[in-house]
Structure formats: structure tokens, C-alpha cells
Design a protein around this motif. Structure first.
Motif, PDB file in Angstrom:
ATOM      1  N   ALA A   1      -0.033   4.412  -7.151  1.00  0.00           N
ATOM      2  CA  ALA A   1      -0.592   4.906  -5.898  1.00  0.00           C
ATOM      3  C   ALA A   1      -0.370   6.413  -5.802  1.00  0.00           C
ATOM      4  O   ALA A   1       0.276   7.021  -6.665  1.00  0.00           O
ATOM      5  CB  ALA A   1       0.060   4.191  -4.715  1.00  0.00           C
TER       6      ALA A   1
ATOM      7  N   SER B   1       1.527   7.849  -3.831  1.00  0.00           N
ATOM      8  CA  SER B   1       2.936   8.096  -3.521  1.00  0.00           C
ATOM      9  C   SER B   1       3.888   7.571  -4.587  1.00  0.00           C
ATOM     10  O   SER B   1       5.106   7.598  -4.404  1.00  0.00           O
ATOM     11  CB  SER B   1       3.282   7.445  -2.173  1.00  0.00           C
TER      12      SER B   1
ATOM     13  N   ASP C   1       3.671   1.253  -6.995  1.00  0.00           N
ATOM     14  CA  ASP C   1       3.873   0.138  -6.067  1.00  0.00           C
ATOM     15  C   ASP C   1       3.975  -1.133  -6.899  1.00  0.00           C
ATOM     16  O   ASP C   1       3.167  -1.358  -7.805  1.00  0.00           O
ATOM     17  CB  ASP C   1       2.694   0.056  -5.097  1.00  0.00           C
TER      18      ASP C   1
ATOM     19  N   GLU D   1       6.263   4.741   1.544  1.00  0.00           N
ATOM     20  CA  GLU D   1       5.106   3.889   1.795  1.00  0.00           C
ATOM     21  C   GLU D   1       4.088   4.091   0.674  1.00  0.00           C
ATOM     22  O   GLU D   1       3.767   5.223   0.299  1.00  0.00           O
ATOM     23  CB  GLU D   1       4.453   4.236   3.139  1.00  0.00           C
TER      24      GLU D   1
ATOM     25  N   VAL E   1       0.611   4.527  -0.615  1.00  0.00           N
ATOM     26  CA  VAL E   1      -0.643   4.970  -0.004  1.00  0.00           C
ATOM     27  C   VAL E   1      -1.620   5.407  -1.089  1.00  0.00           C
ATOM     28  O   VAL E   1      -1.223   5.808  -2.186  1.00  0.00           O
ATOM     29  CB  VAL E   1      -0.441   6.143   0.990  1.00  0.00           C
TER      30      VAL E   1
ATOM     31  N   ASP F   1      -5.090   8.006  -1.656  1.00  0.00           N
ATOM     32  CA  ASP F   1      -5.736   9.191  -1.088  1.00  0.00           C
ATOM     33  C   ASP F   1      -7.236   9.082  -1.333  1.00  0.00           C
ATOM     34  O   ASP F   1      -7.703   9.175  -2.463  1.00  0.00           O
ATOM     35  CB  ASP F   1      -5.181  10.453  -1.748  1.00  0.00           C
TER      36      ASP F   1
ATOM     37  N   ARG G   1      -5.011   9.400   3.927  1.00  0.00           N
ATOM     38  CA  ARG G   1      -3.890   8.674   3.337  1.00  0.00           C
ATOM     39  C   ARG G   1      -3.928   7.240   3.852  1.00  0.00           C
ATOM     40  O   ARG G   1      -3.617   6.972   5.016  1.00  0.00           O
ATOM     41  CB  ARG G   1      -2.570   9.347   3.688  1.00  0.00           C
ATOM     42  N   VAL G   2      -4.336   6.316   2.995  1.00  0.00           N
ATOM     43  CA  VAL G   2      -4.563   4.932   3.398  1.00  0.00           C
ATOM     44  C   VAL G   2      -3.420   4.059   2.882  1.00  0.00           C
ATOM     45  O   VAL G   2      -3.155   4.031   1.674  1.00  0.00           O
ATOM     46  CB  VAL G   2      -5.906   4.409   2.845  1.00  0.00           C
ATOM     47  N   PRO G   3      -2.718   3.337   3.777  1.00  0.00           N
ATOM     48  CA  PRO G   3      -1.656   2.433   3.315  1.00  0.00           C
ATOM     49  C   PRO G   3      -2.214   1.403   2.335  1.00  0.00           C
ATOM     50  O   PRO G   3      -3.308   0.863   2.538  1.00  0.00           O
ATOM     51  CB  PRO G   3      -1.177   1.759   4.610  1.00  0.00           C
ATOM     52  N   LEU G   4      -1.475   1.146   1.274  1.00  0.00           N
ATOM     53  CA  LEU G   4      -1.903   0.197   0.253  1.00  0.00           C
ATOM     54  C   LEU G   4      -1.155  -1.117   0.434  1.00  0.00           C
ATOM     55  O   LEU G   4       0.047  -1.188   0.178  1.00  0.00           O
ATOM     56  CB  LEU G   4      -1.627   0.759  -1.145  1.00  0.00           C
TER      57      LEU G   4
ATOM     58  N   ALA H   1      -5.277  -1.629   7.104  1.00  0.00           N
ATOM     59  CA  ALA H   1      -4.870  -0.409   6.401  1.00  0.00           C
ATOM     60  C   ALA H   1      -5.878   0.700   6.629  1.00  0.00           C
ATOM     61  O   ALA H   1      -5.516   1.858   6.900  1.00  0.00           O
ATOM     62  CB  ALA H   1      -4.712  -0.701   4.913  1.00  0.00           C
TER      63      ALA H   1
ATOM     64  N   ALA I   1      -5.409   4.371   8.785  1.00  0.00           N
ATOM     65  CA  ALA I   1      -5.718   5.698   8.248  1.00  0.00           C
ATOM     66  C   ALA I   1      -6.773   6.402   9.085  1.00  0.00           C
ATOM     67  O   ALA I   1      -6.678   7.605   9.352  1.00  0.00           O
ATOM     68  CB  ALA I   1      -6.184   5.571   6.800  1.00  0.00           C
TER      69      ALA I   1
END
Length: 423
Positions: free
Chosen positions: A190, A192, A195, A240, A242, A244, A249-252, A314, A318
Motif C-alpha cells: 500500500a 503506507s 498490509d 493505517e 491506505v 493513493d 488517501r483511501v483506507p485499504l 473506505a 476518503a
């Protein structure tokens, strides 16, 4: 013909699943591990109505299109069937496979553009099979048409951030899994960091949790979840996870679907955004977590419709905080059971749809009767795409172009983007 009967066959084509195809007594012969130009000694394995399925015994004459495979596991691992095919021949097969699927539904091969092929070491998500045995943990991918696991040490298609974790993962799972227990390890690179979700039918004790947390800290894993028979346990959330998408920034969600590579995603997004340029409001159907929604929303008002609630949540999270985008409306809708109707489609100038492999037959029926000016179909299955394309063409749409995008290197899997306009 008796099973195991041996004979020689010249390979003249590649089939849709990447097997070499020859002919004997007027019947197609399908031989894994061969390419056009090979002459092969084969053993008949199965005779069906559509042809003879054979095992390769030996190559008696090699094709000029052969090259040395990169992977030490080639031939046993069930992936990367076409790793021994030279790049130009491989790209030609990707294009031809798309063209053949379209031709079955009456479309011209000239509509298919040259494919975009993603490079080696670009796959950013993998699902590894693991099994605890007496000698340790076997970790890797299944053999072709088998549940037998190939113990993979290196993988030439996966991102280095993932492959360097293969060894440490074996050591981790040895301390957690009991004998003969299987697990699946989902890993995604991801924005970040990595994951990870480990799926195994075992509740965690304190020592297990400490081992997982130590693993995450040692290897800078963004998040580790453990799933025990459907129960999702967030063991270590250091950052978290995420994605892009065009700056959003979208939570995964753990093990959620994303495109398989950065390069493949970029090619698909460009094709979709370019096709929608100049049109007004856009509907993004089967939107997932917003791979296309956010790039489109830079210039369009977008309705994003998706049946998976966790993906939709999610995307909504965002969209609530993202800046620099036009209006995004998020809609929870099972488009298989309740496709957008022709009446609902009236408010859109362009529609993008990206369904699972089965395609979107019911939704396409509504689109074919609509007045939408531009339709962009994204698909991971040339056969169901071609079926849906025929429905749109019969409804008065013209297929302008098809862009293949191969982000599943050396395999029969591919993505494509088809662009339609109302005649």
C-alpha cells in the motif's frame, strides 16, 4: 485414442490459457509448456470433444521464440506459464488473444491496440499458501491444477518488498501454526507500507500475538490482521493501510481488491480518464475503493456505485476529507441484483463499469437501452467483455477501441479497456 499414447506434434499456436496448440487427425492438441514453432513429443492425457489434452514429454525441436525462464521454480509453480516466451512473441499473443475473443462476437481485430505490458518485479499484491509440516513451513504458490504447494524462495514478478518477507514469514509461521495446519497469507504493498492478512483456523494466544507484533516491528509492516474462520483480528496496526488515488488517501480494507501493479493501475486509469474527457457527469459502476472514481473526480461529478460495503465505506471516508475533487456521490448498490435502470442512467453523459470476471450482463442490458453518450468498459476477462460489447453494439453503440493491459505477467490473465460511443 488411448490415454498415455505418445506421438509427435508441431505447435502452431497458443491457446487462450497459454498452452501450445497443434493438431492430430484433425483434432486440436493442447500441450502446456510449448510455444509455436516447437516440435514436441507428447503423451495423450485426456480426449475431449474440443480436443486432445497432452503432457509434454520432450521438445525435439525448439522454437526461435523460446527464451530461458527467469524463475528457479518455473515448471513446478502454477504461475507464469509463458515465462519461456520471448517478449515480442508474448506481446503478440496478448493482443491476439483479445482480438480472437472479440472476433467470436463479430468485432474487427483492428480495434485492438498494442498491449501495455507491466515489467517484472511489479506485482504489489500476492496470496501465498502456507502449510506447517514436520520440517517447517512450506510457503508459496500451488502447482498447476493442484493443491500441492511449491515452496517459493524468490518470485520474479512480485515486488521486492514482498519477496524479502518470504523467509521471515516461514520462521514466523513455524512458531504459530500447528502440524498440518494450512494458512493463506495476503500481502499488499500500500502507499503506507505492506498490509498483511493471515487467514488460518486458529485462535491466537498471547505468545502468537507477541510474535506477530514483533514481526511487524522488525520488518516495518504497516498492519497485520489475523483471520480465524471469518473473525478478523487487528493484531498490529502500526500505520493505517491506505492507497493513493489521484491524491486521495483511501483506507485499504484488509486483503481488499486493488489493481495488481502500480504500472497497470496507471495505464488503466489513463485509458479511462482520457475516454471520459469532455463529457459531463460520470457514473463509476462496480467502483471498488475508488481506483477510477478519484481520478475522474478531478474533472467530473462522479456517482460511485459498489455492492461491497467495506469498500464503499473506505471510499466514503476518503471522499469526506479529500480536497481538489468535484462532487463524489457514493451509493451502496448490488448492481448484479439491481442494476442502474435506463431511467437512472439519464443523468449521466458517461458511464465506466469494471465488473468481476463474470461481466455485467444485467447492467449492460440497461446500458444498451440508454442514451449515455460514452461508455467505458474495464474487464479482466476478454470473453465476458466481448459478450457485453456485443450487447452494447446491438443496442446502437460503436466500439471505438480496446486497450489490453497485462499486469499479470507471463500468465493468461489480463485487463482491457473498451471505449464505446452512441452512434
Amino acid at each position: 485414442m488411448a490415454k498415455a499414447e505418445m506421438f509427435d506434434v508441431e505447435i502452431t499456436a497458443l491457446g487462450a490459457q497459454g498452452d501450445g496448440v497443434g493438431e492430430r487427425d484433425g483434432m486440436p492438441v493442447f500441450v502446456p509448456g510449448t510455444v509455436p514453432g516447437d516440435v514436441a513429443r507428447v503423451a495423450a492425457k485426456d480426449v475431449r470433444r474440443n480436443g486432445i489434452y497432452a503432457d509434454l514429454v520432450e521438445i525435439t525441436k525448439e522454437s526461435a521464440d523460446r527464451t530461458a525462464p527467469l524463475c528457479q521454480h518455473f515448471g513446478t509453480c502454477g504461475g507464469c506459464q509463458l515465462q519461456f516466451l520471448k517478449q515480442d512473441a508474448y506481446a503478440a499473443w496478448v493482443k491476439d488473444r483479445t482480438a480472437m475473443a472479440l472476433a467470436h462476437h463479430g468485432f474487427d481485430a483492428g480495434l485492438v491496440k498494442d498491449p501495455i505490458i507491466t515489467p517484472a518485479e511489479s506485482r504489489r499484491r500476492v496470496a501465498l499458501k502456507a502449510l506447517r509440516v514436520a520440517s517447517g513451513v512450506v510457503l508459496g504458490f500451488n502447482e498447476r491444477q493442484s493443491h500441492q504447494i511449491v515452496d517459493v524462495k524468490k518470485c520474479p514478478i512480485a515486488r521486492p518488498e514482498l519477496t524479502r518477507l518470504f523467509g521471515p514469514l516461514r520462521d514466523l509461521l513455524v512458531s504459530i501454526l500447528p502440524q498440518r495446519m494450512a494458512a493463506t497469507v495476503h500481502m499488499t504493498v500500500a502507499a503506507s507500507g505492506v498490509d498483511m492478512l493471515i487467514d488460518a483456523a486458529k485462535p491466537l494466544d498471547l505468545a502468537d500475538r507477541e510474535a506477530l507484533v514483533d514481526f511487524a516491528n522488525t520488518h516495518d509492516i504497516a498492519a497485520v490482521h489475523w483471520q480465524d474462520q471469518g473473525f478478523l483480528d487487528p493484531v498490529a496496526i502500526r500505520r493505517e493501510a491506505v492507497m493513493d488515488f489521484a491524491g486521495a488517501r483511501v483506507p485499504l480494507p484488509p486483503a481488499a481488491f486493488i489493481q495488481a501493479s502500480d504500472e497497470g493501475e496507471a495505464a488503466l486509469v489513463k485509458a479511462v480518464v482520457d475516454a471520459c474527457a469532455g463529457y459531463g457527469r460520470v457514473a463509476d459502476l462496480f467502483s471498488g475503493i475508488g481506483t477510477f472514481t478519484f481520478p475522474l473526480a478531478k474533472d467530473h461529478q462522479v456517482l460511485a456505485a459498489e455492492g461491497a460495503k467495506n469498500a464503499l465505506d473506505a471510499m466514503q471516508a476518503a471522499a469526506n476529507v479529500a480536497t481538489g475533487f468535484k462532487q463524489i456521490v457514493v451509493k451502496h448498490r448490488d448492481l448484479f441484483r439491481r442494476p442502474l435502470s435506463t431511467k437512472e442512467l439519464e443523468m449521466f453523459e458517461a458511464v465506466v463499469f469494471d465488473p468481476p470476471r463474470a461481466g455485467a450482463k444485467d447492467q449492460v442490458e440497461q446500458l444498451a437501452q440508454s442514451a449515455v453518450s460514452r461508455i467505458v468498459a474495464v474487464s479482466c476477462n476478454p470473453n465476458t467483455f466481448s459478450r457485453d460489447a456485443r450487447m452494447l453494439a446491438d443496442g446502437g453503440y460503436e466500439l471505438e477501441s480496446v486497450q489490453p493491459v497485462d499486469q499479470f505477467l507471463w500468465s493468461p490473465h489480463m485487463e482491457l479497456v473498451g471505449v464505446f460511443s452512441r452512434k
